[in-house]
Design an enzyme around this catalytic site. Structure first.
Site, short mmCIF file in Angstrom:
data_model
loop_
_atom_site.label_atom_id
_atom_site.label_comp_id
_atom_site.label_asym_id
_atom_site.label_seq_id
_atom_site.Cartn_x
_atom_site.Cartn_y
_atom_site.Cartn_z
N HIS A 463 1.53 7.03 9.88
CA HIS A 463 1.14 5.73 10.46
C HIS A 463 2.30 5.12 11.23
O HIS A 463 3.47 5.42 10.95
CB HIS A 463 0.65 4.79 9.36
CG HIS A 463 -0.79 5.06 9.01
ND1 HIS A 463 -1.73 4.07 8.87
CD2 HIS A 463 -1.45 6.24 8.83
CE1 HIS A 463 -2.90 4.62 8.58
NE2 HIS A 463 -2.76 5.93 8.55
N GLU A 488 -8.35 -1.23 9.52
CA GLU A 488 -7.67 -2.28 8.77
C GLU A 488 -7.67 -3.61 9.52
O GLU A 488 -7.66 -4.68 8.90
CB GLU A 488 -6.24 -1.85 8.42
CG GLU A 488 -5.33 -1.68 9.62
CD GLU A 488 -4.02 -0.97 9.29
OE1 GLU A 488 -4.03 -0.06 8.45
OE2 GLU A 488 -3.00 -1.33 9.89
C1 NOJ Z 1 0.15 -0.23 7.86
C2 NOJ Z 1 -0.70 0.99 7.70
O1 NOJ Z 1 -1.44 1.26 8.85
C3 NOJ Z 1 -1.61 0.77 6.53
O2 NOJ Z 1 -2.52 1.84 6.41
C4 NOJ Z 1 -0.79 0.59 5.29
O3 NOJ Z 1 -1.64 0.27 4.24
C5 NOJ Z 1 0.22 -0.54 5.46
N1 NOJ Z 1 0.94 -0.39 6.68
C6 NOJ Z 1 1.21 -0.57 4.32
O4 NOJ Z 1 2.01 0.57 4.36
#
Ligand code: NOJ
Length: 682
Positions: A463, A488
């Site tokens: 990510h 998200e």
């Molecule tokens: C951003 C990431 O895209 C997400 O998937 C993750 O839960 C959070 N950062 C925390 O690491």
């Protein structure tokens, strides 16, 4: 008219700038089917290239070259030699959207010496495929290191057009793609997707008073391949047809520090007649090196669930607290659900020390120290007993030095517990407080992680990455990446969440760069903690996205309880494969709707995903992709007649019918809706 102009220029240039009178310079290389030609022009103004598709102009007089430190412009060349060759090979992907990939191109390498300056040797390597072209600069060994400040490289179209692109403001590539005139592209990330939809002859964009025969509708995608030790390419629209390359610099303003011999990434353009042609082009993979892992059988595609969505919805914490998500008992509940439903992986975030306070400021994440309520041995033993694997998490907050110092021990800690899949994260605007994720600094770091992970037999879901460029061919342990405005944002983004058109744009923009860990799968649309945001789809569309948006690791991101409430719909998530024999995109309008069909790599089943933007629509899909003379049971997950992403997202129907390849299936998609189908051969 235009062809004549080019030939005249090329002939003139050949007479004046050739250093070897015995060498004939064709200056041109054509695709294997002869339709696309790439033509170099050496002129007194510098080196340029043109590209034509069946005689129609695509790229016009676009500059090539560099600026090195001390303003040393490398743009004027003497030609030394031109070498032509052809290549035709079919290779098998470790995993992917197509089992077999044909790598078929004609190549021209022009060996050149810079006029003036230090007389730098540079080879221009050009490959022309039936679905596009690529070129790169290669600096043969010449003792010195080079300091590259800028590329002069341009993509200048023959005609004004509009392009889908994301501006470079978001370092994580988590912004929207917008369609804009080329002159409005104010520094954008690639992929950039150009739509040229024509009705008549148009004035030539670059030659006054000349009308050219406009090509029929064209879809172009500009990107790069094999970014391994160089900054990411961005593009700046400088006029109605020209996109100039910008390289993401180090904090000292330098674009790249290079030691010869050295090859830049390939600059690529896919040329298609339909949006689907962009998706089914594998040129980017062909331009990466073959698999470097001798036996990649451990790089296995998989589905996963995770202690994740509930935290994004504000119902739990990453740090130790009374509502800490990563506690042993809670993780075991997820493992139970995964085991019961045949989902191989369970992701757990927030398991290790470092999440306290304003955590992106913490440069001391510890990758071998679990929180006291996360008993990793008990959890991994329990998972192993149930045939489930834990997916680990390394949130680095982009403090890459802290991570690199622990890299080997961090992977070993996980593999000692049987964990061979790790999600990495880089939440921070700068790496180590200083460098851009997409700079050469960032690219080098990501590469080091992939290679160290491979040495430890660890697969990576990365990510906040640099935009992918096909490295998964060489390192199939680089399974999937974010670099996309994923689901998200629908949990907490003040803008309310990704609009319905977002996911029908993704396959033709970000998706062209490679697998996306988008993490769909929402079955419950309530969001009490952040009521201003939500997933803006219907439930049936959530299912369709498993076919439309490709990733070899696909998350079912909702909670076990929400899946338990819709067992019939969850069946599709259980069934849908993550590794494909073949992919086709029979119908799409970029940003409006898309129909994708894929054949399972491990059975004769086919799957279909159809999705629409905010407009309800009816589509007729020909089933001619199915095997002729065979009957299939189609299990159809559709929007109910009263479904609507805003008012009634969870209204769906599940039905079955017998179909064959000569049938046409009518689909009714609700506003923000979709249809998912499994075709089982009888
Ligand atoms: C951003 C990431 O895209 C997400 O998937 C993750 O839960 C959070 N950062 C925390 O690491």
């Amino acid at each position: 008219m235009k062809k004549l102009l080019i030939l005249t220029l090329a002939a003139g240039a050949a007479l004046t700038s050739c250093v070897n009178p015995n060498q004939q310079f064709a200056n041109e290389v054509k695709s294997p089917n002869g339709k696309i030609s790439f033509i170099c022009e050496f002129t007194s103004d510098g080196l340029f290239y043109n590209v034509q598709d069946e005689g129609d102009g695509i790229v016009y007089n676009s500059r090539l070259g560099f600026v090195l430190a001390d303003n040393d412009t490398v743009a004027y060349f003497d030609r030394i030699k031109e070498v032509h060759s052809s290549h035709d090979e079919t290779w098998e992907t470790a995993w992917g959207e197509s089992r077999e990939v044909r790598d078929n191109y004609n190549q021209m390498i022009v060996e050149m010496r810079q006029k003036g300056g230090d007389g730098l040797l540079v080879n221009l390597e050009v490959r022309v495929f039936d679905d596009g072209f690529a070129y790169r600069y290669v600096f043969p060994s010449q003792g010195d290191s080079l300091v590259i400040m800028d590329e002069l490289t341009e993509f200048k179209l023959d005609w004004p057009a509009e392009a889908w692109a994301m501006n470079n403001h978001d370092v994580y590539y988590e912004d929207y793609y917008r369609r804009k005139a080329i002159e409005e592209l104010d520094t954008v990330h690639t992929p950039v997707t150009v739509e040229a939809i024509w009705h008549d002859h148009v004035p030539h964009a670059n030659v006054p008073d000349v009308k050219i025969k406009a090509p029929s509708d064209k879809y172009l995608a500009i990107h790069e391949a094999n970014l391994t030790d160089y900054p990411k390419m961005q593009l700046i629209g400088t006029d109605s047809v020209t996109m100039k390359v910008r390289l993401v610099p180090w904090s000292d303003g330098v674009a790249a520090y290079v030691v010869t011999p050295f090859a830049t990434p390939w600059r690529t353009m896919i040329i298609g007649d339909t949006p689907g042609d962009l998706v089914t082009s594998y040129m980017m993979l062909n331009l990466n090196e073959p698999c470097a892992i001798e036996d990649a059988s451990w790089c296995k595609p998989m589905k996963y669930i995770g202690v994740w969505w509930e935290m994004h919805l504000g119902n739990g914490t990453w740090y130790a607290s009374p509502t800490h998500g990563a506690n042993t008992a809670h993780v075991k509940e997820y493992i139970d659900f995964a085991a019961e439903h045949g989902i191989p992986g369970v992701l757990v975030e927030g398991w290790n020390v470092g999440w306290e306070g304003d955590w992106p400021k913490n440069d001391h994440f510890d990758f071998t120290k679990p929180y006291p309520d996360f008993d990793i041995k008990e959890i991994t033993d329990y998972a192993a007993e149930k045939g489930v694997t834990l997916i680990g998490h390394h949130e680095t907050a982009a403090w890459t030095k802290n991570y690199e110092n622990q890299l080997d021990t961090a992977f070993k800690f996980y593999t000692d517990h049987g964990v061979h899949n790790v999600k990495t994260g880089y939440v921070n605007l700068l790496m180590d407080g200083k460098e851009d994720h997409s700079s050469q600094y960032g690219v080098r770091h990501y590469r080091k992680v992939i290679e160290t992970a491979a040495a430890n037999h660890v697969n990576i879901d990365n990510h906040e990455p640099v935009m992918p460029t096909g490295l998964q061919r060489t390192w199939p342990n680089l399974m999937t990446q974010e670099g996309v405005r994923g689901q998200e944002h629908c949990a907490w983004d003040p803008d309310g969440g990704n609009p319905p058109e977002h996911t029908v744009l993704m396959p033709f923009t970000r998706g062209l760069a490679g697998p996306m860990d988008y993490t769909f799968g929402t079955f419950n649309y309530d969001n009490p903690v952040y009521p201003f945001a939500r997933v803006r789809t219907t439930l049936a569309k959530e299912l369709a996205l498993y076919v439309i948006i490709y990733s070899p690791m696909q998350m079912a991101s909702d909670t076990p309880a929400n899946y338990a409430a819709h067992p019939d719909a969850f069946q599709f998530i259980k069934d849908v494969p993550v590794d494909w024999e073949k992919t086709l995109v029979p119908d799409a309008v970029i940003g409006d709707y898309v129909v994708t069909v894929r054949q399972d790599r491990n059975s004769s089943d086919w799957y279909l995903g159809a999705a629409t933007d905010e407009d309800a629509r009816e589509l007729d899909v020909k089933l001619d992709f199915l095997e002729p003379d065979a009957e299939y049971t189609a299990q159809i997950y559709a929007d109910a007649p009263d479904a609507d992403w805003e008012k009634n997202p969870t209204a769906y129907t599940v039905s079955e019918q017998t179909v064959k390849s000569t049938d046409t299936l009518p689909l009714k998609l609700a506003a923000g809706g979709g249809t998912a189908i499994r075709f089982i051969k009888k």
